[in-house]
Motif scaffolding. Sequence first.
Motif, PDB file in Angstrom:
ATOM      1  N   GLU A   1     -23.621 127.131  -5.192  1.00 38.43           N
ATOM      2  CA  GLU A   1     -23.049 125.255  -5.010  1.00 38.43           C
ATOM      3  C   GLU A   1     -22.591 125.302  -3.781  1.00 38.43           C
ATOM      4  OE1 GLU A   1     -24.231 122.607  -6.609  1.00 38.43           O
ATOM      5  OE2 GLU A   1     -23.967 122.712  -8.945  1.00 38.43           O
TER       6      GLU A   1
ATOM      7  N   GLN B   1     -24.550 123.241  -0.437  1.00 37.04           N
ATOM      8  CA  GLN B   1     -23.619 121.725  -0.203  1.00 37.04           C
ATOM      9  C   GLN B   1     -22.937 122.202   1.251  1.00 37.04           C
ATOM     10  OE1 GLN B   1     -23.701 119.271  -1.963  1.00 37.04           O
ATOM     11  NE2 GLN B   1     -25.136 120.620  -3.374  1.00 37.04           N
TER      12      GLN B   1
ATOM     13  N   VAL C   1     -29.016 113.358  -2.299  1.00 39.75           N
ATOM     14  CA  VAL C   1     -28.019 113.256  -3.089  1.00 39.75           C
ATOM     15  C   VAL C   1     -28.767 112.185  -3.715  1.00 39.75           C
ATOM     16  CG1 VAL C   1     -26.300 111.393  -3.636  1.00 39.75           C
ATOM     17  CG2 VAL C   1     -26.268 113.718  -2.399  1.00 39.75           C
TER      18      VAL C   1
ATOM     19  N   LYS D   1     -21.567 114.964   4.771  1.00 45.07           N
ATOM     20  CA  LYS D   1     -21.512 115.479   2.823  1.00 45.07           C
ATOM     21  C   LYS D   1     -20.699 116.199   2.626  1.00 45.07           C
ATOM     22  CE  LYS D   1     -24.315 118.262   0.390  1.00 45.07           C
ATOM     23  NZ  LYS D   1     -25.857 119.012  -0.165  1.00 45.07           N
TER      24      LYS D   1
ATOM     25  N   SER E   1     -18.206 118.922  -0.292  1.00 46.44           N
ATOM     26  CA  SER E   1     -18.296 118.678  -1.840  1.00 46.44           C
ATOM     27  C   SER E   1     -17.056 120.101  -2.104  1.00 46.44           C
ATOM     28  CB  SER E   1     -19.405 119.321  -1.596  1.00 46.44           C
ATOM     29  OG  SER E   1     -20.854 118.989  -1.919  1.00 46.44           O
TER      30      SER E   1
ATOM     31  N   VAL F   1     -15.887 122.739  -4.828  1.00 51.09           N
ATOM     32  CA  VAL F   1     -16.476 123.400  -6.066  1.00 51.09           C
ATOM     33  C   VAL F   1     -15.764 124.448  -6.056  1.00 51.09           C
ATOM     34  CG1 VAL F   1     -18.218 125.407  -5.943  1.00 51.09           C
ATOM     35  CG2 VAL F   1     -18.842 123.394  -3.927  1.00 51.09           C
TER      36      VAL F   1
ATOM     37  N   THR G   1     -22.298 112.529  -5.937  1.00 51.89           N
ATOM     38  CA  THR G   1     -22.974 113.372  -6.918  1.00 51.89           C
ATOM     39  C   THR G   1     -22.345 114.500  -7.772  1.00 51.89           C
ATOM     40  OG1 THR G   1     -25.161 115.012  -7.433  1.00 51.89           O
ATOM     41  CG2 THR G   1     -24.067 115.250  -5.305  1.00 51.89           C
ATOM     42  N   THR G   2     -22.592 115.076  -9.063  1.00 53.70           N
ATOM     43  CA  THR G   2     -22.070 115.821  -9.404  1.00 53.70           C
ATOM     44  C   THR G   2     -22.744 116.545 -10.081  1.00 53.70           C
ATOM     45  OG1 THR G   2     -21.822 114.067 -12.191  1.00 53.70           O
ATOM     46  CG2 THR G   2     -19.521 114.357  -9.498  1.00 53.70           C
TER      47      THR G   2
ATOM     48  N   LYS H   1     -19.229 121.018  -9.252  1.00 56.82           N
ATOM     49  CA  LYS H   1     -19.230 121.020  -8.504  1.00 56.82           C
ATOM     50  C   LYS H   1     -19.309 119.205  -8.058  1.00 56.82           C
ATOM     51  CE  LYS H   1     -22.526 118.945  -6.972  1.00 56.82           C
ATOM     52  NZ  LYS H   1     -24.091 119.093  -6.386  1.00 56.82           N
ATOM     53  N   ILE H   2     -19.224 118.804  -7.360  1.00 60.95           N
ATOM     54  CA  ILE H   2     -18.548 116.892  -6.761  1.00 60.95           C
ATOM     55  C   ILE H   2     -18.645 117.141  -5.244  1.00 60.95           C
ATOM     56  CG2 ILE H   2     -17.789 114.466  -6.799  1.00 60.95           C
ATOM     57  CD1 ILE H   2     -15.168 115.827  -9.323  1.00 60.95           C
ATOM     58  N   ALA H   3     -19.858 116.184  -5.295  1.00 62.62           N
ATOM     59  CA  ALA H   3     -20.112 115.782  -3.784  1.00 62.62           C
ATOM     60  C   ALA H   3     -19.925 114.368  -2.766  1.00 62.62           C
ATOM     61  CB  ALA H   3     -21.301 116.474  -3.132  1.00 62.62           C
TER      62      ALA H   3
END
Length: 412
Positions: free
Chosen positions: A202, A206, A294, A343, A345, A347, A376-377, A381-383
């Motif tokens: 990830e 990312q 994304v 972007k 993120s 992680v 996006t997830t 991860k959340i980005a």
Amino acid sequence: MGLYVQKYGGTSVGSVERIEAVAEKIAGFKANGHDVVVAVSAMSGETNRLLGLAGEISEQPAPRELDVLVSTGEQVTIALLCMALHKRGVEARSYTGNQVKILTDSAHTKARIRNIDIENMRGDLEQGRVVVVAGFQGVDEDGNITTLGRGGSDTTGVALAAALGADECQIYTDVDGVYTTDPRVVEGARRLEKITFEEMLEMAGQGSKVLQIRSVEFAGKYKVPLRVLSSFVDGPGTLITLEEEGSAMEQVVVSGIAFNRDEAKVTVLGVPDTPGAAAKILAPIGSANIEVDVIVQNISADNTTDLTFTVHRNEVEKAKSILETVAKEVGAREVISDSKVAKVSIVGVGMRSHAGVASTMFEALANDNINIQMITTSEIKIAVIIEERYLELAVRALHSAFGLDADTVTED
């Protein structure tokens, strides 16, 4: 005594002096009784120099000829490194990707490895030689030279380790491991002793530049122990492992903050809200070998919707050109783009078992008046896509919000 595959990046072999230092390190491994296979990059700046020459000839050089050109950088390095090893009394033999042979598909400049012939390498190892392989390159079934894309030497190293069943693949670079984020952005970033393949995948995906994402995929798939080390200073580096159980990791909700400046956003406005419309838009992008990241589709209004997705900044004009034709075919209204986005993120495998991670992230960004454009997830991860000008501020805010700063963490 073990078998080690070592990969040295461009900065690690950036001069004759650095190549001599790498040879000294390898000689030390041999003196301790280990077998060593080495994958090397071109000397620092060489690939860019070659691409510059190509650019002087043509704005869009033929991909096949571009691969022939840029693959020569690694050929210089393998020869010089073998000479440095010979000077130290260490038997060594160099191989280009074609000589090994590293068989790839025919996707020039972005080829993927299909198979590696290890017979010659095994023979050399049995004779006590160090094997030095040109990273970043291979050959397709028709004998054409191919390259694996930026950072492809990492993939070469891991693929060689997998094929040979190495005890460890060691990636030597200009940093001494994987950090919670880029230390150049956050002064309090910490080196991680250990990180899971899943987290590293990830992080690489990312935007973390420590390892190429395909090399991490390879390592995880074939369970290759992977360690990131510095060519310049001694140290344990960071071990990338399958392990994700245990109290130490369970206590960590977020392991790192990754970011990518190379993003661009493309929006197709007024897409007819009918089944298959998104597929008709994205299929030509995929056929052009443009990677989409994304994707967000707005709620339908007046039987139309807007479809937004991100691509690499270098490919946004190509994507937009393709989509302007596609938009007419599907009856969409307009195609617009924005290259001033980035972007960021968070992680961590600990996100699976902890609630409130997203709210903490969004609140930290809101406190600094940073607007989120896309989200996006995944499980770990959340980005988010934000304006590029706020990127470093966002990274610092999130690093602090999740307690990753060096002065907020107490290690056992």
